[in-house]
Scaffold this motif. Structure first.
Motif, PDB file in Angstrom:
ATOM      1  N   TYR A  40       0.767  -1.099  -0.012  1.00  0.00           N
ATOM      2  CA  TYR A  40       0.110  -0.093   0.095  1.00  0.00           C
ATOM      3  C   TYR A  40       0.982   1.484   0.192  1.00  0.00           C
ATOM      4  O   TYR A  40       0.575   2.220  -0.693  1.00  0.00           O
ATOM      5  N   LYS A  41       1.858   1.345   0.720  1.00  0.00           N
ATOM      6  CA  LYS A  41       2.707   2.516   0.927  1.00  0.00           C
ATOM      7  C   LYS A  41       3.320   2.741  -0.613  1.00  0.00           C
ATOM      8  O   LYS A  41       3.446   3.864  -0.879  1.00  0.00           O
ATOM      9  N   GLU A  43       2.118   1.812  -3.833  1.00  0.00           N
ATOM     10  CA  GLU A  43       1.208   2.169  -4.415  1.00  0.00           C
ATOM     11  C   GLU A  43       0.514   3.725  -4.263  1.00  0.00           C
ATOM     12  O   GLU A  43       0.425   4.326  -5.096  1.00  0.00           O
ATOM     13  N   GLN A  44       0.315   4.111  -2.880  1.00  0.00           N
ATOM     14  CA  GLN A  44       0.273   5.381  -2.294  1.00  0.00           C
ATOM     15  C   GLN A  44       1.220   6.357  -3.036  1.00  0.00           C
ATOM     16  O   GLN A  44       0.649   7.320  -3.402  1.00  0.00           O
ATOM     17  N   THR A  45       2.371   6.129  -2.541  1.00  0.00           N
ATOM     18  CA  THR A  45       3.445   7.009  -3.030  1.00  0.00           C
ATOM     19  C   THR A  45       3.435   7.404  -4.685  1.00  0.00           C
ATOM     20  O   THR A  45       3.394   8.427  -5.038  1.00  0.00           O
ATOM     21  N   SER A  47       0.603   7.036  -6.715  1.00  0.00           N
ATOM     22  CA  SER A  47      -0.575   7.701  -7.029  1.00  0.00           C
ATOM     23  C   SER A  47      -0.364   9.086  -6.466  1.00  0.00           C
ATOM     24  O   SER A  47      -1.222   9.879  -7.086  1.00  0.00           O
ATOM     25  N   LEU A  48       0.118   9.284  -5.532  1.00  0.00           N
ATOM     26  CA  LEU A  48      -0.194  10.810  -4.943  1.00  0.00           C
ATOM     27  C   LEU A  48       1.360  11.627  -5.757  1.00  0.00           C
ATOM     28  O   LEU A  48       1.426  12.633  -5.248  1.00  0.00           O
ATOM     29  N   GLY A  49       1.931  10.915  -6.486  1.00  0.00           N
ATOM     30  CA  GLY A  49       3.175  11.767  -7.322  1.00  0.00           C
ATOM     31  C   GLY A  49       4.304  11.916  -6.575  1.00  0.00           C
ATOM     32  O   GLY A  49       5.173  12.542  -6.815  1.00  0.00           O
ATOM     33  N   GLY A  50       4.407  11.174  -5.569  1.00  0.00           N
ATOM     34  CA  GLY A  50       5.631  11.189  -4.447  1.00  0.00           C
ATOM     35  C   GLY A  50       6.856  10.622  -5.380  1.00  0.00           C
ATOM     36  O   GLY A  50       6.896   9.663  -6.030  1.00  0.00           O
ATOM     37  N   LYS A  71       8.049   5.720  -8.692  1.00  0.00           N
ATOM     38  CA  LYS A  71       7.941   6.467 -10.075  1.00  0.00           C
ATOM     39  C   LYS A  71       9.294   6.190 -10.735  1.00  0.00           C
ATOM     40  O   LYS A  71       8.913   6.086 -12.250  1.00  0.00           O
TER      41      LYS A  71
END
Length: 95
Positions: A40-41, A43-45, A47-50, A71
């Motif tokens: 999850y970490k 995927e979240q990074t 999707s948030l553009g991190g 990325k």
């Protein structure tokens, strides 16, 4: 008048296929999945553009964290870059 919000029916919800992604790292000549807690970490990074996220993973003992660049599809561990892969799997983490 305000717009009416449509809620999906239970049958529609059950029939809808949920897509999950599994993050893998290439090490020791094979693709290995990250620990479930890190999926999850990562995927979240992404999707948030991190740019990166630091994770603690059982595949990298001896260090508190490894820096993962979802990325750019690599991670850095003890000065070595490892390739990442993001695999789409319907219902992969669904119990």
């Amino acid at each position: 008048s305000s717009p009416t919000l449509m809620q999906p029916s239970p049958t529609t919800t059950r029939q809808r296929q949920t897509i999950y992604f599994t993050w893998l790292v290439f090490m020791h000549a094979s693709w290995v999945p990250f620990d479930a807690s890190n999926q999850y970490k990562l995927e979240q990074t992404l999707s948030l553009g991190g740019t990166f996220v630091d994770v603690q993973d059982s595949h990298f003992p001896g260090v508190k964290r490894v820096r993962v660049f979802p990325k750019f599809n690599y991670l850095s561990y003890l000065g070595v870059k490892y390739r990442l892969s993001r695999v789409m799997q319907p219902d992969a983490w669904f119990e």
